[in-house]
Design an enzyme around this catalytic site. Structure first.
Site, PDB file in Angstrom:
ATOM      1  N   LYS A  35      38.556 -28.092 -42.548  1.00 26.47           N
ATOM      2  CA  LYS A  35      39.447 -27.998 -41.549  1.00 26.47           C
ATOM      3  C   LYS A  35      39.315 -27.033 -40.681  1.00 26.47           C
ATOM      4  CE  LYS A  35      44.005 -26.291 -42.337  1.00 26.47           C
ATOM      5  NZ  LYS A  35      44.252 -25.211 -41.507  1.00 26.47           N
ATOM      6  N   ASN A  36      39.198 -25.590 -41.348  1.00 22.22           N
ATOM      7  CA  ASN A  36      39.105 -24.354 -40.388  1.00 22.22           C
ATOM      8  C   ASN A  36      37.966 -24.270 -39.466  1.00 22.22           C
ATOM      9  OD1 ASN A  36      42.011 -23.948 -41.183  1.00 22.22           O
ATOM     10  ND2 ASN A  36      41.482 -22.530 -42.649  1.00 22.22           N
ATOM     11  N   CYS A 129      51.512 -23.053 -39.970  1.00 26.85           N
ATOM     12  CA  CYS A 129      52.475 -23.036 -41.160  1.00 26.85           C
ATOM     13  C   CYS A 129      53.473 -21.829 -41.247  1.00 26.85           C
ATOM     14  CB  CYS A 129      51.658 -23.096 -42.343  1.00 26.85           C
ATOM     15  SG  CYS A 129      50.842 -24.699 -42.955  1.00 26.85           S
ATOM     16  N   ARG A 134      52.563 -14.386 -37.304  1.00 25.65           N
ATOM     17  CA  ARG A 134      51.444 -15.154 -36.860  1.00 25.65           C
ATOM     18  C   ARG A 134      51.295 -14.718 -35.383  1.00 25.65           C
ATOM     19  NH1 ARG A 134      49.756 -20.687 -39.566  1.00 25.65           N
ATOM     20  NH2 ARG A 134      47.805 -19.695 -39.501  1.00 25.65           N
ATOM     21  N   ASP A 137      48.233 -11.240 -30.730  1.00 25.38           N
ATOM     22  CA  ASP A 137      48.028 -10.029 -29.885  1.00 25.38           C
ATOM     23  C   ASP A 137      46.569  -9.614 -29.716  1.00 25.38           C
ATOM     24  OD1 ASP A 137      48.755  -9.458 -32.505  1.00 25.38           O
ATOM     25  OD2 ASP A 137      48.407  -7.422 -32.311  1.00 25.38           O
ATOM     26  N   ASP A 317      44.296 -18.514 -48.656  1.00 27.83           N
ATOM     27  CA  ASP A 317      44.661 -19.952 -48.897  1.00 27.83           C
ATOM     28  C   ASP A 317      44.537 -20.690 -50.203  1.00 27.83           C
ATOM     29  OD1 ASP A 317      43.119 -20.681 -45.495  1.00 27.83           O
ATOM     30  OD2 ASP A 317      45.033 -19.805 -45.990  1.00 27.83           O
ATOM     31  N   ARG A 409      48.383 -32.451 -43.366  1.00 25.74           N
ATOM     32  CA  ARG A 409      47.702 -31.717 -42.416  1.00 25.74           C
ATOM     33  C   ARG A 409      46.239 -31.132 -42.534  1.00 25.74           C
ATOM     34  NH1 ARG A 409      50.932 -26.966 -39.811  1.00 25.74           N
ATOM     35  NH2 ARG A 409      49.090 -26.791 -38.964  1.00 25.74           N
TER      36      ARG A 409
END
Ligand code: EPZ
Length: 430
Positions: A35-36, A129, A134, A137, A317, A409
């Site tokens: 996914k990532n 999520c 999160r 910057d 994760d 997801r």
């Protein structure tokens, strides 16, 4: 079964996952694309003046959310089995609406891509999520270092640059997203960009390979220093998404809990080295082959202490699914989260099921071995949802999991994959 109203959450799916616990898992589960990786590779394709093909794309709802944005930008996207083709030759660089931006965290990758190609982006703060504030910057600091001007009005960001010039950028934190986004923005900048204290996650190597196939000149992904020499244009290319090490880790943990010769197939074992090290410490029995691992349930698990870290440390994760295994160890384990300030959504449900957990800030002390009991619980984020599925699989009785959109997801075909190996699990309408 009477459903307590507290289980419903505004806007969430009117479905629930139902699991009948304590069925052994045997046979083979094949892991999908990461996914990532995929959520960065899809935006990256828009850097090309041409057609890109991305293979082994996981069948997850985050992919659908990105497709909506790509189509919104007037790019053609076709899908054939797990391969997608993206044609960005008619891309129209319009505002990416808030509704589209908040669908997932990875919408922010369109910042680096569109800034790189058009020197102009209009987008809103991303979703993702609820595991912390999160911020973005570090992404914005990188864009500014390359010469971009960033204007923020409410949640809307506008980025503009006369030109983008290579720069030396040292990240305050080895952020995965910022590393990738700055790579995107630097691909067609004038001159050399050096990213120091870059994230080393393996997905970043997958993305560098794709960008280089498109004509970029990048080296060093997978190390803490990445060098990008800007090029003038990029062309279509093809890439395979690497296997999802977090999906793999989730099923590996299920094998440690319930495996009777459960094989997790299609993995790159070294991507899960930190997990395997902890499983060895706990006395879990597993056999690694070239691209697979076979596990058998272990009854006498030893407790361990875990601190999540950036790659190659223990991945944040897998914190939540791992906590379920820790409830089955004989003794007291600890799980300390150092990446996200709010990766705690699974604890209330595990406590409700009978787990013995004490939380002190971001450090949990988990005492086992405890028998978990099925009940009604809510997923609060993607990996918390995965943990609840693990808990339901080992619990006595039946477990009902609500707010299952979070889970869908990031875990492709999870009900099918688990049913195939003996789990009694289904999705039903509420
Ligand atoms: C990626 O998120 C993953 N998501 C996350 O996986 C994963 O947990 C995380 O990397 C760490 O491995 C995707 O790739 C889509 P970060 P990302 O930037 O890039 C702080 C999942 O379950 N930070 O490495 O957003 C941040 O607050 C998801 O698949 C800043 O302070 O993570 C956090 O504390 C969840 N400023 C830390 O860095 C910034 O500008 C790690 O963030 C950016 C990040």
């Amino acid at each position: 079964m009477k459903i307590s109203l507290c289980m419903f959450k505004e806007g969430m799916s009117m479905e629930r996952i139902v699991i009948e616990g304590r069925h052994p898992l045997s046979g083979s589960i094949t892991i999908g694309g990461a996914k990532n990786s995929a959520v960065a590779l899809i935006p990256a394709a828009l850097l090309a003046d041409g057609i890109c093909t991305i293979k082994n794309v996981p069948n997850i709802t985050d992919k659908d959310a990105l497709f909506d944005i790509v189509k919104h930008l007037n790019c053609e996207i076709t899908e054939d089995n797990k391969a997608i083709k993206i044609d960005s030759r008619c891309l129209n660089n319009v505002l990416i609406t808030q509704e589209l931006s908040v669908k997932l965290r990875a919408s922010y990758y369109f910042m680096g891509v569109l800034l790189s190609k058009y020197k102009h982006v209009e987008i809103f703060f991303p979703g993702g999520c609820n595991i912390g504030s999160r911020p973005i910057d570090l992404h914005l600091k990188g864009f500014k270092a390359l010469g971009a001007k960033v204007t923020k009005r409410g949640h809307k960001y506008t980025l503009d640059a006369e030109e983008l010039k290579g720069a030396k950028i040292k990240l305050d934190f080895a952020s995965v997203g910022a590393t990738i986004n700055i790579m995107f923005a630097a691909c067609m900048a004038k001159g050399r960009t050096i990213i120091e204290n870059a994230a080393k996650e393996v997905e970043i190597i997958n993305i560098m390979d794709f960008l280089n196939k498109m004509g970029a000149k990048i080296s060093g992904a997978g190390t803490d220093t990445i060098i990008i020499d800007g090029v003038t244009k990029m062309h279509g290319a093809e890439i395979d998404v690497i296997p999802d090490r977090i999906e793999a880790g989730t099923y590996i943990l299920m094998g440690a809990l319930l495996g009777e010769n459960l094989t997790v197939d299609g993995i790159i074992p070294e991507h899960n080295e930190a997990l395997f090290n902890k499983l060895t410490e706990m006395g879990v029995s597993y056999q690694i082959d070239k691209n697979s691992v076979t596990l058998n349930k272990t009854d006498s698990l030893k407790p361990v202490d875990i601190i999540t870290q950036v790659y190659p440390g223990f991945p944040t994760d897998l914190n939540q699914p791992m906590c379920v295994l820790l409830t089955q160890a004989n003794g007291t384990s600890t799980m300390e989260e150092t990446i996200w300030e709010n990766r705690k959504g699974h604890y209330p449900s595990l406590l409700k099921m009978g787990a013995k957990i004490e939380l002190d800030g971001n450090k949990a002390t988990i005492t086992g071995k405890t028998d978990l009991k099925g009940t009604e619980i809510n997923a609060t984020d993607l990996r918390a949802g995965a943990a609840l599925i693990l808990a339901g699989l080992i619990a006595e009785g039946t477990t009902y999991i609500y707010d299952i959109d979070y889970i869908l997801r990031g875990y492709e075909n999870i009900i099918h994959k688990l049913s195939q190996v003996g789990a009694k699990i289904k999705i039903e309408k509420i």
